[in-house]
Each structure stands twice: as C-alpha cells, then as structure tokens.
Write an enzyme that holds these catalytic residues in place. Structure first.
Site, PDB file in Angstrom:
ATOM      1  N   GLU A  76      77.451   9.141 -52.197  1.00 52.42           N
ATOM      2  CA  GLU A  76      77.392  10.603 -52.230  1.00 52.42           C
ATOM      3  C   GLU A  76      77.615  11.134 -53.646  1.00 52.42           C
ATOM      4  OE1 GLU A  76      76.312  12.374 -49.962  1.00 52.42           O
ATOM      5  OE2 GLU A  76      76.751  11.485 -48.011  1.00 52.42           O
ATOM      6  N   ASP A  99      67.743   4.640 -44.504  1.00 53.91           N
ATOM      7  CA  ASP A  99      66.583   5.437 -44.909  1.00 53.91           C
ATOM      8  C   ASP A  99      66.267   5.376 -46.398  1.00 53.91           C
ATOM      9  OD1 ASP A  99      69.020   6.724 -45.260  1.00 53.91           O
ATOM     10  OD2 ASP A  99      68.214   8.722 -44.925  1.00 53.91           O
ATOM     11  N   GLU A 134      71.098  15.817 -34.588  1.00 49.13           N
ATOM     12  CA  GLU A 134      71.396  14.666 -35.432  1.00 49.13           C
ATOM     13  C   GLU A 134      70.854  13.368 -34.834  1.00 49.13           C
ATOM     14  OE1 GLU A 134      73.392  13.342 -39.082  1.00 49.13           O
ATOM     15  OE2 GLU A 134      72.335  15.096 -38.302  1.00 49.13           O
ATOM     16  N   GLU A 152      65.360  17.163 -44.386  1.00 50.46           N
ATOM     17  CA  GLU A 152      64.359  16.093 -44.315  1.00 50.46           C
ATOM     18  C   GLU A 152      63.016  16.541 -43.743  1.00 50.46           C
ATOM     19  OE1 GLU A 152      68.039  14.224 -45.301  1.00 50.46           O
ATOM     20  OE2 GLU A 152      67.577  15.651 -43.690  1.00 50.46           O
ATOM     21  N   THR A 212      66.504  11.224 -53.774  1.00 46.66           N
ATOM     22  CA  THR A 212      66.740  11.386 -52.339  1.00 46.66           C
ATOM     23  C   THR A 212      67.541  12.638 -52.033  1.00 46.66           C
ATOM     24  OG1 THR A 212      67.330  10.156 -50.338  1.00 46.66           O
ATOM     25  CG2 THR A 212      68.916  10.087 -52.178  1.00 46.66           C
TER      26      THR A 212
END
Length: 601
Positions: A141, A286, A390, A409, A495
């Site tokens: 993160e 991902d 989610e 996304e 990302t």
C-alpha cells in the site's frame, strides 16, 4: 450495393457520424437505441459532473481532514492510523500518518490542469509530510499509493514540455524525489531476513520489521513493486530498489505450481509454501499479472513479458469458463473463476470487485474481445446494484460480501475500452457509474463507502483512491482533449492510477555501462519507439510491439500484440473490429444473457 459495402463507404466518407451508424441496421434493438449514441452536449455535461465530484471530495478533505490521511465524509472529520488498536490492519495497513489523500490527489490535480492548486498541494506535502512516524504500514500500500504518487508528481514537475500547464512550483529542488527515496529506504527492511527474497508484508517506518511480524504475504502484495521501485532506481542511479522488486517477483514465480503453472494467493516468505491455494484474478493476485506486463512496457525487460504470456495462457486454460467466443457460438457467458492452483479445479463460486480491472489489462495486451466480454459481465453486476459488491457469488446471483468502498476498477476498464474502441457504449457506462456514485454515495462532506450494496447504507470513510483513481478515470473518460488522451501512447498508469511517462530513460540501467550504439539525437529522444520487433527470443516466442493509430482522431492507442508460438498454438492481437467500434460491443442477445446470468431483469 450490399448493406456491408454501404456501411463501409459511410464510415470512410463521414467519420463524424460514426456514433449513429447503428441506425443503418434498420432494426429497433433497445440496446442499440440506448447505447448507440452519446452527444457532445452529454459528454461536456458529464465532464463537468466528474470535475465537480472530484472537487467536492478534495475540498472537503482539505477543509475537514488535512493533514490527516483520510476524510470521514458523514461526520466531516479526518482519520489517521489507529494507534490504540495496532491489529486494525484494515486501517493501519493504509494510513501511515502522511496526509495520504493529499499525496494521492497530486497527479489528478495536474491531469485536470489546475496548476495553482497542484503547486499549492505540492508545497503542503513538502512542508507537512514526514515518514518518520513509527507507523506500521503494508509495503504494497505504501508503494502503490505514496511512492507512486510522489514519483508521478515529480516527473510531471520536471517534464521540460510541461504538457499539463506550468506545474513546476517556484524553486522546486527535487524534494518529492527525495521524499520518495526516504520512503523506499524505510521499506527496505521488509526484504531482509527472508529466505525466499519475498518481502515481509509490513514494516515500521521508523524501526523496521517487528520480530513477531507474520511470515505470510499475498502474491500481489509482494509482486506489485516493479514499476515504482524500478523508476526510483533509474532516477537515483541506485540498483537496490529495482533489484529487490525483481527478486520478489522471481521468488514468487519460482514457487508456482509445476502441474498447472498457477500461483496461489498467500505464500510463506520463509519456506515458499503456499498458505492460500486460491488462484484467480482478484484480491491477492490481480496486480501481480498487471505489473508483469506493464514492467515490460516500461522497462523493456523480456523476462516479464515471458512470465505474462505464460501466465495468461494458464489463466485462460484453467480459469476461463463459458463459451469459447464472446460474440459467437452457444453456451454460458464467459467468466474467469477462482480455481485451486494445484489442480485447476473450481475453488469457490464468487468473484471479487478487484477483478473488474482485468479487462483493462486485456485491452493493453490486445485481447479485445475478451476484454469487452469481461467488462460487460461486471457492468451487468453494477447495473443490478448501482455498485460492485466486494464479492459476488455467480452461482447464487447475490453478494457474498456486500460493501463497496468506491473502488475504481470498473471505471478504469471502461476508460481503457473507450480509448481503444471509441464506442459510445462506454460513455454511457461511465455516466451510469457517475450517476450511481452521485445518487448513492454522496454524503455531507464527501463520498462514503457503501456498507451494503442492496440497502445503500453508508460507512463513514472516503478512501484515498477515490480521488486518485475513480475520479481521475471518470474525468479522463469524458475529457477527449486531455493531454493524457491525446498522447496516450506516452503514458502508463500504475495500479493505483498514477501516471508515469513511457520514456527511453527507463529502458537502460544507469548503474550499468551499456554500449547501445545510439547517436546523440537518438539518445535525446524521450519517447520509446514502439515499433520494435524481436524474433529471436528464448522459448521460440516472438513479441511485437505495435502502435495502432486511430485514423479518425489525432491521438493514438497502444495495443501490444503478443504472438505466442507455444505448443502449436498461436494467439494474435485482436484488431478493434468495426462492430466493436460502431455498434454494441457485445451483441444484444449475449448482453441480455449476461443480465439474466446476474439476475438482472
């Protein structure tokens, strides 16, 4: 004259009317009537709404929350790390006490052309943000949100062309780069004392890794450092960051299944044992695949392309279910499911919201029909709930985990599909997403997490990626003249949605002495010539990078053709078909099938 010839003639002679070509079919398809045209007036209205959405969130964060990390939009206050409860990793993995939302918003301000606010925000970050906080943060993160944003903003400031306007603060002296260096150095202890080269998941920014830190990390968490660490190493001429990021990827790759070729989602960093054997395209995995491909684009390292190609082949073989082609044939709608990494058997019956970004990776990889179909399935779920749960159980046609934290996304993939096809369908999708967010998530002082997609109850949290990604992609979707869009082949999104220039500098390692044979004029070129052909790659794989130019507009769209000759199978980059560009990207009968598959009437 045949109808197909007439359509072709009109496309060639009257490109300005392309968004209404569906009328030529002569039928009364409700899907075509709904999605076949998006006017210039509507586009400008949505551009203004996207801009208002960003500034409503940003200005309220600055008023009520700064210098804390996030805005609580219901009670109009700020939040930082949960010092009283160190085990609250949902908060503490992300919030490090470093004005996260402001840091993340920097390049969005630049993309919107707000030079004065960008310069002001940069100065606030320089004056107020320190990483000597004692916070225990997740390496992943901190890298994608903070390190990536600092690097992006620094590169925008130091770009001699200043394409977004005059973004350089007076007397700027590489302070953001120095801050990025400081942060990355504080993350390095995560790579020490690990037997596999895969880093610990968390680190104390002041003291390093705690002796009792767990030895388990997720694949995406360890394998999504390549872009940020690689760019930093090249800017500093210091190989250490690039080395550790590659070491982590190589470590993960080493332990993939020798039966299926798949990776799991959680691994023990000391033993290489897979603690989590779920293999999929959502949380935990991902961005690992995304960064393999993007690292090749940015750095030209063919090891990453080879890994991506091999991964994509195994993903399609084991995870893809449904009919063979998206727009042809019989059978269920195509879907990528979670499987057991050791056997390839279906692991569970849910997919998660993070997987909605996969179609954006497929666009970049040139697999257009697959991208269109993957996106359409998630869009059908959005239409059902005005959000993405989610986790969505595709067997029960209901959420397994019901919250929606304003994730980007789906709009990210919508943006990339629109840039590749110019199909008005995706502008309609963007408008629906924007309208849903405005209707259901707007709170007194910002936008809140949806606690339950069915009841629309809100939680008092606006995550930083809402401004850095969700709002940015919505704005760019409707801003056709934005520099990012007119020069899209020269930028790569991380990302976390931060923009990095595709630059010749990244193709070399300044700590190595290389004789590349380039003359001075070639060395001065700032943009990679993507017309590259290498037909002599180990494993008999041929990779061709191609730039697909849209003849109707001054901009270009990068599609990367991956021609793989392995086990007698050849897969070519899909061209953007006339039907995908000018008519409904998914045929109406198949679109209706997807709606039924998610329980949407």
């Amino acid at each position: 004259m045949r109808q197909e010839q007439l359509v072709c003639l009109i496309i060639l002679c009257f490109p300005l009317y392309d968004s209404r070509l569906h009328w030529l079919r002569g039928d009364d398809d409700p899907y075509l009537n709904k999605y076949g045209h998006f006017s210039e007036r509507e586009r400008l209205e949505m551009l203004e709404e996207a801009k208002k959405m960003f500034y409503f969130g940003y200005e309220n964060y600055m008023k009520y929350a700064f210098p804390l990390d996030e805005l609580d939009p219901i009670h109009c206050t700020g939040r930082g790390p949960d010092r009283e409860n160190p085990s609250n990793i949902n908060i503490n993995d992300v919030l490090g006490g470093y004005s996260l939302t402001l840091v993340e918003a920097l390049d969005t301000l630049a993309v919107m052309g707000n030079a004065s606010e960008f310069q002001k925000a940069v100065q606030l970050v320089i004056d107020n943000v320190s990483f000597d906080t004692g916070s225990v943060v997740q390496v992943f993160e901190a890298t994608i949100r903070v390190l990536g944003s600092l690097l992006s903003a620094h590169l925008i400031i130091t770009d001699p062309q200043q394409p977004f306007g005059d973004m350089a603060p007076p007397d700027y002296d590489d302070e953001l780069l120095e801050m990025a260096h400081d942060l990355a150095t504080r993350l390095l202890p995560a790579f020490e004392n690990t037997a596999t080269g895969i880093p610990f998941p968390r680190v104390n920014l002041s003291t390093g890794v705690h002796p009792e830190c767990i030895n388990h990390t997720c694949t995406a968490g360890a394998g999504t450092l390549l872009l940020e660490f690689g760019v930093l190493s090249r800017l500093l001429a210091d190989p250490v960051y690039d080395f550790y990021a590659h070491q982590a990827v190589a470590g993960l790759w080493k332990y993939r299944s020798n039966v299926t070729g798949l990776l799991g989602n959680v691994i023990n960093i000391q033993t290489g044992e897979w603690v989590g054997k779920l293999s999929g395209l959502g949380a935990g995995l991902d961005s690992f695949y995304e960064y393999l491909f993007k690292a090749y684009i940015l750095f030209g390292d063919e090891r990453y392309l080879q890994m991506f190609n091999e991964s994509y082949e195994t993903i399609k073989f084991h995870m893809r279910k449904g009919r063979e082609r998206c727009n042809f044939g019989e059978g269920n709608s195509p879907i990528y499911v979670n499987v057991n990494m050791m056997t390839g058997e279906i692991f569970n019956t849910w997919i998660d919201a993070l997987q909605a970004a996969w179609s954006g990776v497929q666009v970049l990889a040139g697999d257009m029909e697959e991208a269109i179909c993957s996106h359409a399935f998630y869009y059908s779920i959005w239409r059902k709930y005005d959000a993405l749960p989610e986790r969505y159980n595709w067997q029960l046609k209901a959420p397994d985990v019901s919250f929606y934290p304003l994730r980007p996304e789906l709009v990210e993939s919508t943006y990339f599909l629109y840039r590749a096809t110019r199909n008005p369908f995706y502008l309609h999708v963007g408008r629906e997403i924007l309208t849903s967010l405005s209707t259901h998530t707007k709170a007194k002082c910002g936008y809140g997490t949806v606690h339950d997609v069915e009841t629309k109850e809100l939680e008092d949290r606006m995550e930083s990626f809402f401004l850095s990604e969700t709002c940015k992609y919505l704005y760019l979707l409707f801003d056709k003249d934005n520099h990012v869009n007119t020069a899209l082949s020269r930028y790569l999104f991380t990302t976390e949605g931060h923009i990095l220039p595709i630059d010749r500098r990244w193709r070399s390692k300044p700590w190595e002495e290389e004789e590349d044979g380039l003359d001075e004029e070639e060395k001065a070129a700032s943009v990679i010539d993507v017309r590259h052909n290498n037909s002599n790659v180990a494993g008999h794989d041929r990779y061709i990078l191609v730039q697909i130019l849209d003849k109707g507009t001054p901009e270009s769209v990068l599609l990367w053709e991956v021609s793989t000759q392995r086990r007698g199978h050849t897969s070519q980059c899909d061209p953007v078909s006339t039907e995908s560009r000018y008519f409904l990207p998914v045929r109406s009968s198949y679109f209706a099938q997807m709606e039924r598959a998610v329980g949407l009437n």
